[in-house]
Design a protein around this motif. Structure first.
Motif, mmCIF file in Angstrom:
data_model
loop_
_atom_site.group_PDB
_atom_site.id
_atom_site.type_symbol
_atom_site.label_atom_id
_atom_site.label_comp_id
_atom_site.label_asym_id
_atom_site.label_seq_id
_atom_site.Cartn_x
_atom_site.Cartn_y
_atom_site.Cartn_z
ATOM 1 N N SER A 27 0.846 -1.190 0.000
ATOM 2 C CA SER A 27 0.000 0.000 0.000
ATOM 3 C C SER A 27 0.880 1.239 0.000
ATOM 4 O O SER A 27 2.035 1.206 0.417
ATOM 5 C CB SER A 27 -0.890 0.027 1.246
ATOM 6 O OG SER A 27 -1.763 -1.068 1.247
ATOM 7 N N ARG A 28 0.312 2.339 -0.449
ATOM 8 C CA ARG A 28 0.999 3.622 -0.445
ATOM 9 C C ARG A 28 0.175 4.602 0.380
ATOM 10 O O ARG A 28 -1.050 4.493 0.456
ATOM 11 C CB ARG A 28 1.190 4.160 -1.880
ATOM 12 C CG ARG A 28 2.112 3.298 -2.722
ATOM 13 C CD ARG A 28 3.550 3.414 -2.226
ATOM 14 N NE ARG A 28 4.454 2.571 -2.977
ATOM 15 C CZ ARG A 28 4.992 1.451 -2.509
ATOM 16 N NH1 ARG A 28 4.675 1.014 -1.336
ATOM 17 N NH2 ARG A 28 5.848 0.766 -3.232
ATOM 18 N N TYR A 29 0.856 5.570 0.956
ATOM 19 C CA TYR A 29 0.216 6.453 1.916
ATOM 20 C C TYR A 29 0.380 7.917 1.522
ATOM 21 O O TYR A 29 1.378 8.305 0.926
ATOM 22 C CB TYR A 29 0.800 6.187 3.310
ATOM 23 C CG TYR A 29 0.592 4.748 3.694
ATOM 24 C CD1 TYR A 29 -0.585 4.329 4.281
ATOM 25 C CD2 TYR A 29 1.566 3.787 3.399
ATOM 26 C CE1 TYR A 29 -0.797 2.992 4.590
ATOM 27 C CE2 TYR A 29 1.359 2.452 3.706
ATOM 28 C CZ TYR A 29 0.182 2.058 4.300
ATOM 29 O OH TYR A 29 -0.034 0.748 4.589
ATOM 30 N N ASP A 30 -0.619 8.717 1.887
ATOM 31 C CA ASP A 30 -0.594 10.156 1.624
ATOM 32 C C ASP A 30 0.398 10.866 2.521
ATOM 33 O O ASP A 30 1.025 11.842 2.113
ATOM 34 C CB ASP A 30 -1.977 10.769 1.865
ATOM 35 C CG ASP A 30 -3.008 10.234 0.893
ATOM 36 O OD1 ASP A 30 -2.735 10.269 -0.324
ATOM 37 O OD2 ASP A 30 -4.071 9.784 1.351
ATOM 38 N N LYS A 56 2.640 7.695 -1.440
ATOM 39 C CA LYS A 56 2.029 7.873 -2.754
ATOM 40 C C LYS A 56 2.771 9.004 -3.452
ATOM 41 O O LYS A 56 3.421 9.832 -2.800
ATOM 42 C CB LYS A 56 0.564 8.299 -2.607
ATOM 43 C CG LYS A 56 -0.365 7.227 -2.152
ATOM 44 C CD LYS A 56 -1.787 7.781 -2.080
ATOM 45 C CE LYS A 56 -2.754 6.731 -1.604
ATOM 46 N NZ LYS A 56 -4.114 7.289 -1.451
ATOM 47 N N GLU A 57 2.644 9.089 -4.765
ATOM 48 C CA GLU A 57 3.222 10.213 -5.484
ATOM 49 C C GLU A 57 2.588 11.496 -4.952
ATOM 50 O O GLU A 57 1.363 11.586 -4.815
ATOM 51 C CB GLU A 57 2.964 10.080 -6.977
ATOM 52 C CG GLU A 57 3.685 11.124 -7.783
ATOM 53 C CD GLU A 57 3.553 10.911 -9.275
ATOM 54 O OE1 GLU A 57 3.520 11.916 -9.992
ATOM 55 O OE2 GLU A 57 3.482 9.741 -9.703
#
Length: 105
Positions: A27-30, A56-57
């Motif tokens: 998962s990616r995170y803000d 996240k990008e």
């Protein structure tokens, strides 16, 4: 853990309160937040690298550490003995050293 619980209940923002190395990279995170944490870690560079890998990008890493160069620390002759004694700080940062480790990550 208590702040994470309040954030989730009041603001309805999902929060993971855990060691970054336990968080799966699927998962990616803000945002990743480390307030008064980095100075206690044996590998602050590794944690910062893991933080950036989980973003996240366009995401953000928020870091707050004690500043070794604050005026009260400059005049407190016993501060180094207290802050470097176990279980306290492993590393101390000033603005230059924090910028250095962030750029290296």
């Amino acid at each position: 853990p208590e702040a994470a619980k309040i954030t989730q209940e009041v603001f309805h923002i999902p929060v993971i309160a855990d060691d970054l190395f336990n968080v799966p990279e699927t998962s990616r995170y803000d945002a990743i937040v480390m307030f008064q944490t980095l100075e206690h870690l044996n590998d602050p560079l590794g944690y910062l690298q893991k933080s950036f890998a989980l973003l996240k990008e366009g995401g953000y890493v928020f870091v707050e550490v004690p500043n070794l160069r604050t005026i009260d620390r400059l005049f407190d002759k016993g501060i180094l003995e207290r802050i470097f004694s176990v279980p306290y700080n492993v590393f101390m940062f000033n603005p230059s050293s924090l910028k250095f480790v962030l750029r290296k990550a």
